[in-house]
Motif scaffolding. Sequence first.
Motif, PDB file in Angstrom:
ATOM      1  N   MET A   1       0.851  -1.175   0.000  1.00 48.56           N
ATOM      2  CA  MET A   1       0.000   0.000   0.000  1.00 48.56           C
ATOM      3  C   MET A   1       0.899   1.240   0.000  1.00 48.56           C
ATOM      4  O   MET A   1       1.868   1.297   0.729  1.00 48.56           O
ATOM      5  N   ASN A   2       0.553   2.226  -0.822  1.00 47.81           N
ATOM      6  CA  ASN A   2       1.355   3.450  -0.843  1.00 47.81           C
ATOM      7  C   ASN A   2       0.746   4.513   0.070  1.00 47.81           C
ATOM      8  O   ASN A   2      -0.342   4.333   0.604  1.00 47.81           O
ATOM      9  N   TRP A   3       1.452   5.622   0.226  1.00 45.93           N
ATOM     10  CA  TRP A   3       1.021   6.632   1.197  1.00 45.93           C
ATOM     11  C   TRP A   3      -0.306   7.264   0.819  1.00 45.93           C
ATOM     12  O   TRP A   3      -1.094   7.612   1.694  1.00 45.93           O
ATOM     13  N   THR A   4      -0.593   7.411  -0.481  1.00 46.49           N
ATOM     14  CA  THR A   4      -1.873   8.015  -0.868  1.00 46.49           C
ATOM     15  C   THR A   4      -3.040   7.086  -0.546  1.00 46.49           C
ATOM     16  O   THR A   4      -4.116   7.561  -0.164  1.00 46.49           O
ATOM     17  N   GLU A   5      -2.831   5.782  -0.681  1.00 52.49           N
ATOM     18  CA  GLU A   5      -3.882   4.828  -0.314  1.00 52.49           C
ATOM     19  C   GLU A   5      -4.145   4.858   1.191  1.00 52.49           C
ATOM     20  O   GLU A   5      -5.293   4.807   1.624  1.00 52.49           O
TER      21      GLU A   5
ATOM     22  N   ALA B   1      -3.639   7.436   3.145  1.00 50.40           N
ATOM     23  CA  ALA B   1      -4.306   8.714   3.417  1.00 50.40           C
ATOM     24  C   ALA B   1      -5.783   8.635   3.052  1.00 50.40           C
ATOM     25  O   ALA B   1      -6.644   9.162   3.774  1.00 50.40           O
ATOM     26  N   HIS B   2      -6.090   7.963   1.952  1.00 52.30           N
ATOM     27  CA  HIS B   2      -7.485   7.788   1.552  1.00 52.30           C
ATOM     28  C   HIS B   2      -8.251   6.966   2.585  1.00 52.30           C
ATOM     29  O   HIS B   2      -9.368   7.318   2.970  1.00 52.30           O
ATOM     30  N   ARG B   3      -7.650   5.885   3.041  1.00 53.60           N
ATOM     31  CA  ARG B   3      -8.292   5.055   4.087  1.00 53.60           C
ATOM     32  C   ARG B   3      -8.490   5.866   5.362  1.00 53.60           C
ATOM     33  O   ARG B   3      -9.512   5.745   6.029  1.00 53.60           O
ATOM     34  N   ALA B   4      -7.516   6.700   5.705  1.00 55.62           N
ATOM     35  CA  ALA B   4      -7.640   7.544   6.897  1.00 55.62           C
ATOM     36  C   ALA B   4      -8.845   8.475   6.766  1.00 55.62           C
ATOM     37  O   ALA B   4      -9.608   8.659   7.721  1.00 55.62           O
ATOM     38  N   ARG B   5      -9.033   9.043   5.578  1.00 56.79           N
ATOM     39  CA  ARG B   5     -10.194   9.920   5.343  1.00 56.79           C
ATOM     40  C   ARG B   5     -11.498   9.132   5.498  1.00 56.79           C
ATOM     41  O   ARG B   5     -12.484   9.652   6.029  1.00 56.79           O
ATOM     42  N   GLU B   6     -11.514   7.898   5.020  1.00 55.77           N
ATOM     43  CA  GLU B   6     -12.707   7.060   5.159  1.00 55.77           C
ATOM     44  C   GLU B   6     -13.018   6.788   6.632  1.00 55.77           C
ATOM     45  O   GLU B   6     -14.179   6.850   7.045  1.00 55.77           O
ATOM     46  N   TYR B   7     -11.999   6.480   7.419  1.00 59.83           N
ATOM     47  CA  TYR B   7     -12.201   6.252   8.855  1.00 59.83           C
ATOM     48  C   TYR B   7     -12.713   7.520   9.542  1.00 59.83           C
ATOM     49  O   TYR B   7     -13.579   7.459  10.409  1.00 59.83           O
ATOM     50  N   GLN B   8     -12.171   8.670   9.158  1.00 56.10           N
ATOM     51  CA  GLN B   8     -12.605   9.935   9.745  1.00 56.10           C
ATOM     52  C   GLN B   8     -14.077  10.193   9.422  1.00 56.10           C
ATOM     53  O   GLN B   8     -14.858  10.580  10.287  1.00 56.10           O
ATOM     54  N   ALA B   9     -14.464   9.964   8.178  1.00 54.78           N
ATOM     55  CA  ALA B   9     -15.864  10.153   7.773  1.00 54.78           C
ATOM     56  C   ALA B   9     -16.776   9.173   8.514  1.00 54.78           C
ATOM     57  O   ALA B   9     -17.880   9.542   8.943  1.00 54.78           O
ATOM     58  N   ALA B  10     -16.324   7.943   8.673  1.00 53.10           N
ATOM     59  CA  ALA B  10     -17.114   6.940   9.403  1.00 53.10           C
ATOM     60  C   ALA B  10     -17.320   7.364  10.851  1.00 53.10           C
ATOM     61  O   ALA B  10     -18.418   7.196  11.406  1.00 53.10           O
ATOM     62  N   ALA B  11     -16.296   7.910  11.466  1.00 50.48           N
ATOM     63  CA  ALA B  11     -16.414   8.366  12.857  1.00 50.48           C
ATOM     64  C   ALA B  11     -17.505   9.420  12.980  1.00 50.48           C
ATOM     65  O   ALA B  11     -18.294   9.396  13.935  1.00 50.48           O
TER      66      ALA B  11
ATOM     67  N   THR C   1      -2.571  18.542   7.032  1.00 49.58           N
ATOM     68  CA  THR C   1      -2.114  19.827   6.507  1.00 49.58           C
ATOM     69  C   THR C   1      -0.592  19.923   6.454  1.00 49.58           C
ATOM     70  O   THR C   1      -0.025  20.415   5.471  1.00 49.58           O
ATOM     71  N   ASN C   2       0.064  19.442   7.505  1.00 51.20           N
ATOM     72  CA  ASN C   2       1.521  19.634   7.604  1.00 51.20           C
ATOM     73  C   ASN C   2       2.372  18.547   6.971  1.00 51.20           C
ATOM     74  O   ASN C   2       3.544  18.802   6.661  1.00 51.20           O
ATOM     75  N   PHE C   3       1.819  17.348   6.784  1.00 51.94           N
ATOM     76  CA  PHE C   3       2.668  16.242   6.340  1.00 51.94           C
ATOM     77  C   PHE C   3       2.144  15.450   5.157  1.00 51.94           C
ATOM     78  O   PHE C   3       2.904  14.711   4.536  1.00 51.94           O
ATOM     79  N   VAL C   4       0.861  15.538   4.859  1.00 51.60           N
ATOM     80  CA  VAL C   4       0.305  14.669   3.815  1.00 51.60           C
ATOM     81  C   VAL C   4      -0.132  15.450   2.579  1.00 51.60           C
ATOM     82  O   VAL C   4       0.201  15.065   1.471  1.00 51.60           O
ATOM     83  N   ASP C   5      -0.874  16.526   2.759  1.00 50.40           N
ATOM     84  CA  ASP C   5      -1.360  17.299   1.596  1.00 50.40           C
ATOM     85  C   ASP C   5      -0.247  18.060   0.913  1.00 50.40           C
ATOM     86  O   ASP C   5       0.753  18.389   1.428  1.00 50.40           O
TER      87      ASP C   5
END
Length: 129
Positions: free
Chosen positions: A1-5, A7-17, A125-129
């Motif tokens: 899995m690469n870093w963008t994948e 990050a995408h999964r992290a966004r999905e978990y955040q939305a689920a929360a 903001t500081n490390f991924v985008d």
Amino acid sequence: MNWTELAHRAREYQAAAEILIENNQLQTALEQAHLSVELLMKSAILKSSGIAPKTHNLREIAETKISGKKFLSKQISSTKFIRGDFNTIMSAWDMQDRYRVRELDRYDTEQLIETYRKVYQWIRTNFVD
């Protein structure tokens, strides 16, 4: 899995929360918020180093060394407003203790989810985008 994948999964978990807290599923919302920060931290490290930590422990992830320096830990400890929030979420939920049923207060859980949200946004903001 690469870093963008990651990050995408992290966004999905955040939305689920967010959805789970709206539906009063507090324990699962807390778990999803934690996983969103965990995966985003791993994404940031993977983006910078090419290697993602294997642990679920936020402190250990933060202390992952890149070029001999604790990559996220150094930034967290030098950023006053995020340091306290990070310390709060480190003790809020633990993967090793995930099956324990907890009595959670909605207001306290919403405040905790907001803390996760702030840490998540700071890392993004500081490390991924």
